[in-house]
Structure formats: C-alpha cells, structure tokens
Design an enzyme around this catalytic site. Structure first.
Site, PDB file in Angstrom:
ATOM      1  N   ASP A 162      25.884  26.916 -20.010  1.00  0.00           N
ATOM      2  CA  ASP A 162      24.536  26.355 -20.098  1.00  0.00           C
ATOM      3  C   ASP A 162      24.356  25.403 -21.270  1.00  0.00           C
ATOM      4  O   ASP A 162      23.818  24.313 -21.119  1.00  0.00           O
ATOM      5  CB  ASP A 162      23.513  27.488 -20.200  1.00  0.00           C
ATOM      6  CG  ASP A 162      22.122  26.961 -20.465  1.00  0.00           C
ATOM      7  OD1 ASP A 162      21.590  26.253 -19.603  1.00  0.00           O
ATOM      8  OD2 ASP A 162      21.579  27.235 -21.553  1.00  0.00           O
ATOM      9  N   ASP A 165      26.544  28.000 -25.817  1.00  0.00           N
ATOM     10  CA  ASP A 165      27.145  29.315 -25.609  1.00  0.00           C
ATOM     11  C   ASP A 165      28.051  29.269 -24.383  1.00  0.00           C
ATOM     12  O   ASP A 165      28.407  28.195 -23.912  1.00  0.00           O
ATOM     13  CB  ASP A 165      26.054  30.376 -25.445  1.00  0.00           C
ATOM     14  CG  ASP A 165      24.998  29.947 -24.425  1.00  0.00           C
ATOM     15  OD1 ASP A 165      25.372  29.254 -23.457  1.00  0.00           O
ATOM     16  OD2 ASP A 165      23.816  30.278 -24.600  1.00  0.00           O
ATOM     17  N   TYR A 320      15.353  31.818 -20.287  1.00  0.00           N
ATOM     18  CA  TYR A 320      14.853  30.891 -19.272  1.00  0.00           C
ATOM     19  C   TYR A 320      13.834  31.613 -18.400  1.00  0.00           C
ATOM     20  O   TYR A 320      14.090  31.918 -17.235  1.00  0.00           O
ATOM     21  CB  TYR A 320      16.006  30.342 -18.424  1.00  0.00           C
ATOM     22  CG  TYR A 320      16.828  29.286 -19.130  1.00  0.00           C
ATOM     23  CD1 TYR A 320      16.367  27.977 -19.247  1.00  0.00           C
ATOM     24  CD2 TYR A 320      18.048  29.605 -19.711  1.00  0.00           C
ATOM     25  CE1 TYR A 320      17.109  27.007 -19.906  1.00  0.00           C
ATOM     26  CE2 TYR A 320      18.800  28.650 -20.370  1.00  0.00           C
ATOM     27  CZ  TYR A 320      18.322  27.349 -20.465  1.00  0.00           C
ATOM     28  OH  TYR A 320      19.060  26.388 -21.123  1.00  0.00           O
ATOM     29  N   GLU A 567      21.016  21.887 -30.443  1.00  0.00           N
ATOM     30  CA  GLU A 567      21.700  22.420 -29.268  1.00  0.00           C
ATOM     31  C   GLU A 567      21.426  21.571 -28.028  1.00  0.00           C
ATOM     32  O   GLU A 567      20.274  21.283 -27.705  1.00  0.00           O
ATOM     33  CB  GLU A 567      21.284  23.862 -28.987  1.00  0.00           C
ATOM     34  CG  GLU A 567      22.100  24.496 -27.856  1.00  0.00           C
ATOM     35  CD  GLU A 567      21.856  25.983 -27.698  1.00  0.00           C
ATOM     36  OE1 GLU A 567      22.740  26.678 -27.177  1.00  0.00           O
ATOM     37  OE2 GLU A 567      20.772  26.454 -28.098  1.00  0.00           O
TER      38      GLU A 567
END
Length: 616
Positions: A162, A165, A320, A567
């Site tokens: 994703d 990670d 999410y 990120e």
C-alpha cells in the site's frame, strides 16, 4: 551543234567559230563560275565530293527509332550532366555533418508521468518480472496465503504494497487500479505518445491478476472475500507485524495473516469497479476481458447481497476506514454498465434513493471531494459523460441531469472565485480542510476538472455556469495546472513533492524498502529501526513517489518518521498519474470518446424499414 550542259542547262556550240582554244578555255571557266554561283542539290554535290568528303548526316538511326542528331547529342549530354550533378550532391550529403532536427523536449507533465508510473514498480509484491527496473527491489511475499492455515485462499502472491509498509490493503488498492484504468480509457493516445501505454497496462494487470485470487472468480455467487494481507496492528501491539517492524519486504520472516470479510459491500463494489474498468482496457484480449467482467459481476452481486462496511469492527478502520458503501454502489454499477451494456446496472446507478443515500443531495464540507473512501464525485462525472455523448433520455434523464448539474456545482467550488475550500498562501487548495496528507485529494480534483473540461470540449460545449456567471472550459484546466504545478515545485518551498522530479525533492521518504540499503545484510524486525531513525537520506531513491504533502501553511518536514509528510500511497499516486496524463501533451488529442461505450448497445431501437411502394 548542240550538246548538254552537265549542270542541267542547254549549251550551243558553233563549229564555224574561229575562236582560239585559249579563248574557249577562258569562256568555259566563266561558265564554270556562273554554274557554281547557284546552290547545288545533294545529287550535284555528290558528283563533286569524293567518298571521304561526304556531309555528316543530320539524323541518328537507333534501330527502333530515328532521331535528330542534335536532339540525340543534347539528350545524352543532359543525362551525363544530371548524373554528375546527382553524384556531386550525394557526395556532399554524405560528407557534410548532419544537423538532425530533434523533436521538442517533453513537457513537465509527461516527464513527471514517466516517474510517477515507476512508483508502482517499486510497490510490487510477489515474483517480480525481469523488466521491473527497480534495482533495489526483489521477490517478496511469496508465501502470502500459504502461511495462514485459517484461510482457504492459499495463493495470494502478487498485488501491491500500500505505502511505506508491506500490507496489501485491497480497498485503496482496487481504487488505485480503477483510477489507472479510467485514465487509460480516456487518454490511451497520450499514453502511447509518451511510450507508456504498455507499461501502465502491465501495472493494471498486475493488480487485477491479484484481485482474481482474492475470491472464487469462477463462481457466480460467493460468500467471502479477502480484504487484507498483512497486519498493521495497534500502537500497543508488540508482536512483529508490518507496522512495528522496519524491514525490507524481501526479508520479512514474520507471519502475514489474511483478513477475510463476509459482509463488505464497499470493498466488493470497489473491486467490481476495478475489474469492470480493466475489462475495457483489455477489451482486445477477449478471453481476459470476459474473465474480468465475470469477476466484476460476481463481486457486485456479493456487495448487494451482504450489506455492511468492510472496515466495521476490525483494524482496517484504523488505516482505511470506509464511511459508507452507497457511493460504491453508484460507482460500481456505472462501471459495470460501461463494461457490459446491461441496462439494469444503469437503472441501479440512476436510482434516486441510491443517490440520496450516497450523499448526492446533502452537500456538506466534503461535497465533491473524490477519494479512496468517497467515489460519489467520480461517479457523477462518469455518468455526466453518458449524458453529454449518448443522452439516453427517459427513464435515466432525471438523475443524469441532476448528476450533471451537481458536477458543475462542485467544480465551481474548486475555482478561486469561490470560498468553499481555503487555499494556502502558496495556492494549494485544501480539500481536506487543513488535515494532513492533502495531496491525494488535490490530484484527484485536478483529474476530474481536466477530464470534465475535455468532455465539454468534445461535446462542443464552451463552458458551464456557476450561478449567473459563465466559465469557459479553459478555467478548469487552469485550475488543474496550478495545482499540479504546485506539486511539481511551484510552491513557496520550491520543492517537488514527486521524488526524482527536479533537483529539490524529499530525500527521507517514509518507506521501508527505500530506506534500507540492499547490502546482503538481513535486518530483523527491530534491527531496521536504525534505518528508520537515521537522519541520512534514503540509500534508494523511490522514483515517482508522491509524498503525503505539506501542511496548511505550505510547511513541509522532510523527516522519515513523520508519515503525514513523507509517506506515499498507491491511491495518491494513481490520482497523480491520471492528472498528469490528462494534462500532458498540450495540443494533442484529448479524450477517446467512444472506447468506453464499446459494450453499450444503441440507446434507441433501430427504425423499421420503410414500407413497400404502393401498387395500384
């Protein structure tokens, strides 16, 4: 006595003439001069001239044709001269240095597009293809599914990690694939011009191949679906997982559980949208396209039969969280209609009750904000397309016209003349109202604005109204350009938020694989923390990654440990790719009007044949 003048005239000789021989000789010479003063014909000349003194012929006999000697000489001379001239020119061309006219350099959007697509190569899980072109990545996640004894899905190899990670969240991942497919359907010519069409289709297929493993794709009815591979854990969780460990994906040796849902309408409908849109991308591969369509139908049926939010009561709500599944119903039904031409999906997508539950009539601070969680704005634009180009009329017109008007309203709210959304001093629109990680929303809005302006242009519509004021379509494109230009470096910090674009970009991206050197040393769960916490730049450049972005004051901290700044995510980069390709190649072909309708039957029945002529 009479004789014959050899020159053709009469000659009388008197025999009684007493003239002397000398006198006669002189008279004959006078006669000769008189005769020679007249022009001679060819016969007469032949008598006087010997065989070596004959006059040159005026004609040349070439065997099959007789030509004038003068024309023959000129023709041969001209041919020889032309040959010499051609040889001289050839010699000059081959010896003089060549000055090639190179095509103009690609625009910034095309340059950034090449890089943004590379991010997906860096996020691949599974056995990587030889052409992956990310030197610091390798095979990973090869035991996904096998290691979880409780899961019936034993082969979950593939797909994408994703973000920074190594978790495979299927909800945002499927949204990312849908966005990429939508951009290919609209702008395949631009992808091809940039030399990226094959690449982006490979990216999409890598995702859809994985999705087909997450449920029984050969069945017509299912009762479970994989929603996640890997574990994020909670802040207090001490067991090794994908969040509290800092390891290269290739080195992961801890358990990666598989999360399965039995009631997950939003996830199933979004995955149906991903497969349906991809089936249009791969329509030339009939067998694969039909396989995707069948899977999309099965998933959408599952989403309607077992209704619940996928993130209800599990850890997905931390990372999410889905706020509703009604928007996915409209979104998924729209894509299935385009993929199949089955009017039952269009009837569902244009049901007023469905639109109401999806928030079409609510308004609110996030109205028109398109994201991995809320697809209503995307569905409104997608169905406005249908109305602009095919105009199916009754019984769909009521909701289609409503969606069309609502699309115009929320696009108005993006413009600087309106105050629905604030802007930073540097010009970035704050679609999430100052919350962290803003860029993922900005790129989605830029794409919607550009693609809708291209819809209007293709429909020969010069613009639209915001209240009493008329705005040209170029205003939408200008909005998109200013926002993408901000991301590419036209901001107060002069920083590109796309890694590898320009010279000044984030060097401490929150990403495990990029931050740990590929040095044949395997760092365990906590052993990699030193690479997470170091202030040194990442040893590996994750080209094309769009980071989370600046804050509401245009501030940005290039710190690896602060994911709210540094990120990147799949969903964010998919929106970036879509916006970049839509803006790229100014002056080239805009949208592909017809491909998305390839499975849609004619809107109106074919008129009957004319009656037979009347006979008395």
């Amino acid at each position: 006595m009479y004789g014959r003048d050899p020159w053709g005239g009469p000659l009388e000789i008197n025999a009684a003439d007493s003239a002397t021989d000398d006198d006669r000789s002189r008279n004959l010479q006078d006669y000769d001069r008189a005769a020679l003063s007249r022009p001679l014909d060819e016969t007469q000349q032949s008598w006087l001239l010997g065989p070596g003194e004959q006059k040159k012929k005026k004609y040349v006999d070439l065997g099959c044709v007789i030509v004038s000697r003068k024309i023959f000489v000129w023709t041969v001379g001209t041919i020889l001269a032309a040959g010499l001239l051609a040889g001289f020119i050839t010699l000059i061309v081959k010896t003089v240095p060549r000055h090639r006219h190179h095509p103009p350099p690609p625009d910034n959007y095309t340059v950034a597009l090449h890089k943004a697509l590379m991010f997906f190569n860096a996020q691949r899980s599974g056995k990587l293809p030889k052409h992956n072109n990310v030197s610091w990545r390798g095979n990973s996640g090869l035991n996904d599914g096998k290691a979880d004894s409780a899961s019936i899905f034993k082969n979950l190899v593939g797909g994408y990690y994703d973000a920074g990670d190594a978790i495979k969240f299927n909800f945002p991942q499927s949204f990312a694939m849908t966005m990429l497919s939508w951009s290919v359907i609209e702008y395949s010519a631009k992808y091809e011009a940039a030399g990226e069409l094959t690449h982006v289709k490979d990216i999409i297929k890598w995702g859809t191949d994985y999705f087909l493993k997450t449920f029984n794709s050969t069945a017509d009815t299912i009762d479970q679906l994989v929603m996640q591979v890997g574990k994020g854990g909670t802040p207090d969780d001490t067991d090794p997982n994908d969040h509290n460990c800092w390891m290269r994906p290739e080195d992961i040796d801890y358990d990666r559980p598989v999360a399965i849902c039995h009631s997950c309408s939003d996830l199933a409908a979004e995955m149906a949208a991903a497969l349906a849109s991809a089936s249009i991308v791969f329509k030339d591969n009939k067998a694969y396209s039909q396989k995707l369509v069948h899977g999309a139908k099965t998933l959408f049926k599952f989403s309607r039969d077992q209704r619940a939010r996928y993130s209800s009561g599990n850890e997905a709500s931390i990372f999410y969280n889905s706020t509703s599944y009604w928007d996915e119903f409209v979104w998924g039904a729209s894509w299935l209609y385009y993929a199949t031409g089955n009017s039952s999906y269009l009837q569902l997508a244009t049901t007023r009750g469905l639109a109401k539950h999806a928030g079409a009539f609510w308004g609110g601070p996030y109205y028109g904000v398109f994201s991995w969680d809320n697809k209503l704005a995307g569905a409104q634009v997608l169905l406005s397309r249908l109305r602009l180009f095919l105009n199916p009329g009754y019984p769909y017109e009521e909701i289609l016209s409503t969606f069309h008007n609502q699309t115009g309203i929320f696009l108005c709210s993006f413009l600087p003349d309106f105050t629905t959304f604030n802007r930073t001093k540097g010009g970035m629109i704050q679609l999430n109202h100052g919350a962290p990680q803003p860029l993922q929303y900005v790129v989605n809005a830029a794409f919607l604005a550009t693609v809708f302006s291209d819809y209007l242009d293709a429909a020969d519509t010069p613009g639209w109204y915001c209240g009493p004021h008329f705005y040209q379509t170029s205003v939408l494109r200008k909005f998109a350009e200013t926002q993408i230009n901000y991301i590419l470096g036209k901001n107060p910090r002069k920083m590109s938020y796309v890694v590898g674009f320009g010279n000044n970009y984030p060097k401490h991206v929150h990403h495990r694989g990029a931050s740990i050197p590929k040095n044949k040393v395997k760092y365990n769960c906590k052993g990699g923390w030193k690479w997470r916490d170091t202030k040194k730049p990442n040893p590996n450049t994750i080209v094309g990654a769009m980071v989370a972005g600046p804050d509401r004051h245009d501030g940005f901290h290039d710190v690896r440990t602060n994911y709210n700044y540094t990120e990147p995510t799949l969903a964010g980069n998919a929106g970036l790719v879509a916006a970049l390709v839509a803006l790229s190649g100014e002056g080239t072909k805009k949208i592909d009007k017809n491909t998305i309708f390839s499975a849609v039957p004619p809107m109106f029945p074919t008129p009957p044949p004319p009656p037979a002529p009347w006979k008395p």
